[in-house]
Design a protein around this motif. Structure first.
Motif, PDB file in Angstrom:
ATOM      1  N   CYS A 241       6.937 -13.794  -9.116  1.00  0.00           N
ATOM      2  CA  CYS A 241       8.131 -12.888  -9.597  1.00  0.00           C
ATOM      3  C   CYS A 241       8.857 -14.788  -8.310  1.00  0.00           C
ATOM      4  CB  CYS A 241       8.223 -11.648  -8.242  1.00  0.00           C
ATOM      5  SG  CYS A 241       6.700 -11.827  -6.733  1.00  0.00           S
TER       6      CYS A 241
ATOM      7  N   VAL B 133      13.397   3.344  -4.730  1.00  0.00           N
ATOM      8  CA  VAL B 133      12.292   4.281  -3.383  1.00  0.00           C
ATOM      9  C   VAL B 133      13.581   4.401  -1.825  1.00  0.00           C
ATOM     10  CG1 VAL B 133      10.989   2.914  -2.224  1.00  0.00           C
ATOM     11  CG2 VAL B 133      10.758   2.594  -3.905  1.00  0.00           C
TER      12      VAL B 133
ATOM     13  N   GLU C  15       9.242  -6.009  -1.643  1.00  0.00           N
ATOM     14  CA  GLU C  15       9.011  -7.099  -2.305  1.00  0.00           C
ATOM     15  C   GLU C  15       9.648  -6.941  -4.080  1.00  0.00           C
ATOM     16  OE1 GLU C  15       6.530  -8.353   1.027  1.00  0.00           O
ATOM     17  OE2 GLU C  15       7.860  -9.115  -0.339  1.00  0.00           O
ATOM     18  N   LEU C  16      10.807  -7.283  -4.199  1.00  0.00           N
ATOM     19  CA  LEU C  16      10.952  -6.849  -4.754  1.00  0.00           C
ATOM     20  C   LEU C  16      11.601  -8.847  -5.989  1.00  0.00           C
ATOM     21  CD1 LEU C  16      14.198  -5.124  -4.317  1.00  0.00           C
ATOM     22  CD2 LEU C  16      11.701  -3.865  -4.918  1.00  0.00           C
TER      23      LEU C  16
ATOM     24  N   GLU D 175      16.920 -11.869 -13.738  1.00  0.00           N
ATOM     25  CA  GLU D 175      15.546 -11.959 -14.080  1.00  0.00           C
ATOM     26  C   GLU D 175      14.524 -11.844 -15.129  1.00  0.00           C
ATOM     27  OE1 GLU D 175      12.172  -8.719 -12.035  1.00  0.00           O
ATOM     28  OE2 GLU D 175      11.544 -11.623 -10.717  1.00  0.00           O
TER      29      GLU D 175
ATOM     30  N   ILE E 139       2.490   1.120  -2.605  1.00  0.00           N
ATOM     31  CA  ILE E 139       2.949   0.995  -4.417  1.00  0.00           C
ATOM     32  C   ILE E 139       2.973  -0.039  -5.243  1.00  0.00           C
ATOM     33  CG2 ILE E 139       4.442   1.813  -5.887  1.00  0.00           C
ATOM     34  CD1 ILE E 139       5.314   4.230  -4.531  1.00  0.00           C
TER      35      ILE E 139
ATOM     36  N   THR F 222       2.174   7.259 -13.321  1.00  0.00           N
ATOM     37  CA  THR F 222       3.730   6.903 -14.021  1.00  0.00           C
ATOM     38  C   THR F 222       4.912   6.709 -12.062  1.00  0.00           C
ATOM     39  OG1 THR F 222       5.028   8.503 -14.335  1.00  0.00           O
ATOM     40  CG2 THR F 222       3.755   7.614 -16.415  1.00  0.00           C
TER      41      THR F 222
ATOM     42  N   GLY G 139       8.358  -4.907  -6.864  1.00  0.00           N
ATOM     43  CA  GLY G 139       7.999  -3.999  -8.117  1.00  0.00           C
ATOM     44  C   GLY G 139       9.501  -4.194  -8.364  1.00  0.00           C
TER      45      GLY G 139
ATOM     46  N   THR H 136      13.832  -0.904  -8.864  1.00  0.00           N
ATOM     47  CA  THR H 136      13.029   0.606  -8.730  1.00  0.00           C
ATOM     48  C   THR H 136      12.946   0.198  -6.868  1.00  0.00           C
ATOM     49  OG1 THR H 136      11.867   0.370 -10.626  1.00  0.00           O
ATOM     50  CG2 THR H 136      10.388   1.647  -8.860  1.00  0.00           C
TER      51      THR H 136
ATOM     52  N   PHE I 197       6.193  -1.279  -1.335  1.00  0.00           N
ATOM     53  CA  PHE I 197       6.712  -1.311  -2.129  1.00  0.00           C
ATOM     54  C   PHE I 197       6.713  -2.673  -3.249  1.00  0.00           C
ATOM     55  CE2 PHE I 197       8.179   0.127  -6.632  1.00  0.00           C
ATOM     56  CZ  PHE I 197       8.836  -0.432  -6.382  1.00  0.00           C
TER      57      PHE I 197
ATOM     58  N   GLY J 100       4.641   8.592  -8.795  1.00  0.00           N
ATOM     59  CA  GLY J 100       5.705   6.642  -7.409  1.00  0.00           C
ATOM     60  C   GLY J 100       6.355   7.538  -6.360  1.00  0.00           C
TER      61      GLY J 100
ATOM     62  N   PRO K 189      -1.042   2.264  -8.116  1.00  0.00           N
ATOM     63  CA  PRO K 189      -0.828   0.748  -8.392  1.00  0.00           C
ATOM     64  C   PRO K 189      -0.333   1.160  -9.909  1.00  0.00           C
ATOM     65  CG  PRO K 189      -2.907   1.634  -9.159  1.00  0.00           C
ATOM     66  CD  PRO K 189      -2.342   3.030  -8.026  1.00  0.00           C
TER      67      PRO K 189
ATOM     68  N   ALA L 145       7.699   7.354 -12.054  1.00  0.00           N
ATOM     69  CA  ALA L 145       8.829   8.432 -12.513  1.00  0.00           C
ATOM     70  C   ALA L 145       7.864   9.138 -10.949  1.00  0.00           C
ATOM     71  CB  ALA L 145       9.139   8.406 -13.724  1.00  0.00           C
TER      72      ALA L 145
ATOM     73  N   LEU M 216      -1.916  -7.931  -5.356  1.00  0.00           N
ATOM     74  CA  LEU M 216      -0.531  -7.673  -4.523  1.00  0.00           C
ATOM     75  C   LEU M 216      -0.818  -5.870  -3.837  1.00  0.00           C
ATOM     76  CD1 LEU M 216       1.988  -8.319  -6.543  1.00  0.00           C
ATOM     77  CD2 LEU M 216       1.357  -9.236  -4.325  1.00  0.00           C
TER      78      LEU M 216
ATOM     79  N   PHE N 155      11.084 -12.794 -16.013  1.00  0.00           N
ATOM     80  CA  PHE N 155       9.759 -12.150 -15.411  1.00  0.00           C
ATOM     81  C   PHE N 155       8.760 -12.892 -16.360  1.00  0.00           C
ATOM     82  CE2 PHE N 155       7.894 -11.533 -11.859  1.00  0.00           C
ATOM     83  CZ  PHE N 155       6.533 -10.106 -11.930  1.00  0.00           C
TER      84      PHE N 155
HETATM   85  O1  TXE Z   1       8.306  -3.128 -11.731  1.00  0.00           O
HETATM   86  P1  TXE Z   1       8.586  -1.320 -11.539  1.00  0.00           P
HETATM   87  P2  TXE Z   1       7.032  -4.042 -12.375  1.00  0.00           P
HETATM   88  C1  TXE Z   1       8.949  -7.859  -9.522  1.00  0.00           C
HETATM   89  C2  TXE Z   1       8.978  -8.697 -10.427  1.00  0.00           C
HETATM   90  C3  TXE Z   1       8.975  -7.755 -11.559  1.00  0.00           C
HETATM   91  C4  TXE Z   1       9.115  -6.464 -11.215  1.00  0.00           C
HETATM   92  C5  TXE Z   1       7.995  -6.334 -12.511  1.00  0.00           C
HETATM   93  O2  TXE Z   1       9.918  -9.389 -10.388  1.00  0.00           O
HETATM   94  O3  TXE Z   1      11.212  -7.469 -11.530  1.00  0.00           O
HETATM   95  O4  TXE Z   1       8.309  -6.395 -10.791  1.00  0.00           O
HETATM   96  O5  TXE Z   1       7.255  -5.002 -11.987  1.00  0.00           O
HETATM   97  C6  TXE Z   1       5.926   1.787  -9.602  1.00  0.00           C
HETATM   98  N1  TXE Z   1       9.275   5.488  -7.240  1.00  0.00           N
HETATM   99  N2  TXE Z   1       7.932  -8.083  -8.687  1.00  0.00           N
HETATM  100  O6  TXE Z   1       7.739  -4.298 -13.897  1.00  0.00           O
HETATM  101  O7  TXE Z   1       9.297  -0.862 -12.549  1.00  0.00           O
HETATM  102  C7  TXE Z   1       5.582   1.940 -10.647  1.00  0.00           C
HETATM  103  O8  TXE Z   1       4.821   2.948 -11.361  1.00  0.00           O
HETATM  104  C8  TXE Z   1       7.693   4.498  -6.945  1.00  0.00           C
HETATM  105  C9  TXE Z   1       8.650  -8.729  -7.438  1.00  0.00           C
HETATM  106  O9  TXE Z   1       5.479  -2.948 -12.317  1.00  0.00           O
HETATM  107  O10 TXE Z   1       9.144  -1.658 -10.477  1.00  0.00           O
HETATM  108  C10 TXE Z   1       4.805   1.183 -10.403  1.00  0.00           C
HETATM  109  O11 TXE Z   1       2.982   1.284 -10.088  1.00  0.00           O
HETATM  110  N3  TXE Z   1       7.730   4.006  -7.669  1.00  0.00           N
HETATM  111  C11 TXE Z   1       7.350  -8.603  -6.782  1.00  0.00           C
HETATM  112  C12 TXE Z   1       5.587  -0.262  -9.290  1.00  0.00           C
HETATM  113  O12 TXE Z   1       6.143   0.907  -9.393  1.00  0.00           O
HETATM  114  C13 TXE Z   1       7.744   4.202  -8.970  1.00  0.00           C
HETATM  115  C14 TXE Z   1       6.032  -9.288  -6.577  1.00  0.00           C
HETATM  116  C15 TXE Z   1       6.509  -1.446  -9.673  1.00  0.00           C
HETATM  117  O13 TXE Z   1       7.020  -1.150 -11.308  1.00  0.00           O
HETATM  118  C16 TXE Z   1       9.099   3.866  -9.157  1.00  0.00           C
HETATM  119  C17 TXE Z   1       6.214  -8.755  -8.604  1.00  0.00           C
HETATM  120  C18 TXE Z   1       9.533   5.357  -9.061  1.00  0.00           C
HETATM  121  N4  TXE Z   1      10.922   5.830  -8.729  1.00  0.00           N
HETATM  122  C19 TXE Z   1       6.350  -8.117  -8.854  1.00  0.00           C
HETATM  123  N5  TXE Z   1       9.548   3.520 -11.095  1.00  0.00           N
HETATM  124  C20 TXE Z   1       7.123 -10.065  -4.875  1.00  0.00           C
HETATM  125  N6  TXE Z   1       8.678 -10.123  -4.642  1.00  0.00           N
HETATM  126  O14 TXE Z   1       6.739 -10.363  -4.392  1.00  0.00           O
HETATM  127  C21 TXE Z   1       8.328   2.639 -10.700  1.00  0.00           C
HETATM  128  N7  TXE Z   1       7.595   2.913  -9.509  1.00  0.00           N
END
Ligand code: TXE
Length: 484
Positions: A285, A237, A251-252, A387, A149, A208, A229, A233, A227, A213, A177, A210, A158, A389
């Motif tokens: 990030c 997970v 990786e958050l 953060e 994810i 999505t 994100g 989130t 994962f 994913g 994605p 929700a 990524l 971002f």
């Molecule tokens: O994250 P989201 P975003 C972090 C960055 C920022 C965020 C931006 O710092 O905070 O990610 O990305 C899916 N169950 N990093 O807004 O919302 C969603 O559909 C399963 C850190 O996209 O968390 C998407 O595909 N999946 C990183 C993915 O999760 C779910 C580098 C991310 O979404 C879900 C890049 C759920 N309940 C960004 N909810 C690093 N540390 O390298 C959403 N998704």
């Protein structure tokens, strides 16, 4: 094949409409216009994809490293052959300037596949002779169907940082994605057959977090989730995967300090700090969003930093001289702007930026924001802790090494840091005492794919890269062999 307006799911080598037969609008962030429709998938599509991946696993997991290596090298070559199309599509979908999509994103996609295609030809396993009659050796087995994810900031970069090792070590994958940036993931699927990757090895489900994913994270036949994100989130997970004791790599988010000592290589620091602050619209990030400057250098740095930022062009992502495009979405733009307003309310001073740039009419509905510098905030203020971002950095001064280490560690995140100094003792002391996964001394975002990459605290769990990816994407079995 992928239709021009609708992005269908890619399952078992076929493009299939989502079971819901519903689609999400996908926007061009530079113009605010809808330019494609995305399958709005749910658990039914995930179930079908996992079934295809399980079937393909039976043979793919038995292929030789040489065979998988050859296919991954071929895939890298095909992406390279189409690099301009990939870069332009990524730029249109994510908003970043196309040449950055080419030089940063797509170059790294190709590199990731070539790195792991090579790595599996040289990976070694442990063997320990115990005594005259016994020895232990470690077998590595692929884990199975990997759930991958990925977020919207470095979309294909990524996602393939996960796909490449997962396939290299014999797993099959179901990918989800980000719904904000799915176009290059779909385009990537169009190359799989030509690369010789069998149907079902790579499955791509759009939609999505929700729905699609969450269904992937909860699926009982997906033993591993990688994962990337947001930290919030990431918590979901962990909770959703707990039922099945899944292997997790998270990786958050990050709130990374950029620590500048007066004895640094000033010219190199300033040029790099511009990038570490605003590259990819600050939507990385790893961005150094909290800048700490030694007191004696503080005023000079602020003057030079603001002067250099004014030279950065914000605008049309298709232009070669554009440094920053729009943010990813209207909602994200609003979130970043509200944090800038909070900074004002909390006593911060917006030294520059914070507004919407004046652009040509065709971009009037784009999600653009000026690069923004905030000073005068307390360490415990929202913008120093949370953060953002986006293209927003805070700048503050420090007197002593102990003071800046304490400030740098004073957040819930622990992803990365940059330290600028010519003093080796200073560099080592700071690096040793920072609670982060990566410290760059006199550089930023220099990435060797062999090293462990990941964060601690609210920035994540686990490490990926080189043999750390091998540890994550395989299960180890220790065999103790005794000759009777
Ligand atoms: O994250 P989201 P975003 C972090 C960055 C920022 C965020 C931006 O710092 O905070 O990610 O990305 C899916 N169950 N990093 O807004 O919302 C969603 O559909 C399963 C850190 O996209 O968390 C998407 O595909 N999946 C990183 C993915 O999760 C779910 C580098 C991310 O979404 C879900 C890049 C759920 N309940 C960004 N909810 C690093 N540390 O390298 C959403 N998704």
């Amino acid at each position: 094949m992928m239709t021009t307006t609708k992005v269908l799911n890619f399952i078992d080598g076929q493009w299939l409409a989502p079971k819901s037969n519903e689609y999400l609008e996908n926007f061009n962030p530079a113009t605010g216009e809808v330019f494609s429709l995305l399958a709005d998938s749910d658990h039914r599509d995930i179930d079908q994809a996992v079934e295809a991946a399980q079937k393909a696993f039976k043979s793919w997991s038995k292929t030789s490293p040489e065979d998988r290596s050859q296919k991954l090298y071929k895939l890298a070559d095909l992406i390279e052959k189409n690099i301009d199309d990939f870069a332009k599509l990524e730029s249109k979908d994510q908003g970043k300037p196309w040449y950055i999509a080419k030089q940063m994103d797509m170059a790294r996609v190709i590199k990731s596949f070539r790195f792991f295609a090579g790595a599996i030809l040289h990976s070694e396993n442990e063997c320990n002779v115990m005594d005259a009659e016994s020895m232990n050796y470690v077998l590595r087995k692929p884990v199975g169907v990997a759930g991958l994810i990925s977020p919207w900031n470095l979309p294909l970069y990524l996602l393939t940082w996960k796909i490449a090792p997962a396939l290299a070590f014999g797993n099959t994958v179901v990918c989800k994605p980000s719904e904000f940036t799915s176009m290059t993931a779909a385009k990537f699927c169009e190359l799989l057959a030509e690369a010789g990757i069998p149907n079902g090895v790579v499955n791509m489900i759009f939609g999505t977090g929700a729905k699609a994913g969450d269904a992937l994270v909860k699926h009982p036949k997906v033993p591993l989730i990688s994962f990337t994100g947001g930290s919030e989130t990431g918590k979901k997970v962990i909770q959703s995967s707990a039922e099945h004791f899944k292997k997790l790599s998270l990786e958050l988010g990050g709130k990374n300090p950029n620590i500048i000592f007066a004895d640094c290589d000033y010219k190199k620091m300033l040029a790099t700090t511009l990038r570490s602050s605003f590259l990819n619209q600050g939507e990385i990030c790893l961005c150094g969003s909290r800048i700490y400057v030694e007191e004696s250098l503080y005023e000079k740095f602020l003057q030079d930093f603001v002067r250099e930022i004014k030279e950065l062009k914000v605008g049309d992502p298709s232009q070669k001289d554009t440094f920053m495009g729009p943010l990813i979405s209207a909602q994200h733009l609003e979130k970043v702007q509200s944090m800038i307003n909070t900074a004002r309310d909390e006593g911060g001073k917006i030294l520059m930026g914070g507004g919407r740039p004046e652009l040509a009419a065709q971009f009037s509905k784009g999600y653009f924001l000026e690069p923004t510098v905030i000073v005068g905030l307390a360490e415990n203020s929202t913008c120093m802790q949370r953060e953002i971002f986006g293209p927003v950095v805070t700048v503050s001064s420090f007197k002593t090494l102990d003071e800046v280490i304490e400030k740098a560690n004073g957040v819930s995140y622990g992803l990365s840091a940059s330290v600028w100094t010519s003093n080796l003792n200073t560099a080592q002391t700071v690096a040793k005492n920072l609670d982060v996964g990566t410290v760059w001394i006199n550089s930023w975002m220099k990435r060797d794919l062999r090293v462990p990459f990941g964060g601690m605290k609210a920035s994540g769990l686990g490490r990926e890269g080189g043999r750390h990816s091998m540890d994550f994407y395989t299960e180890m079995v220790n065999v103790c062999l005794t000759t009777t």
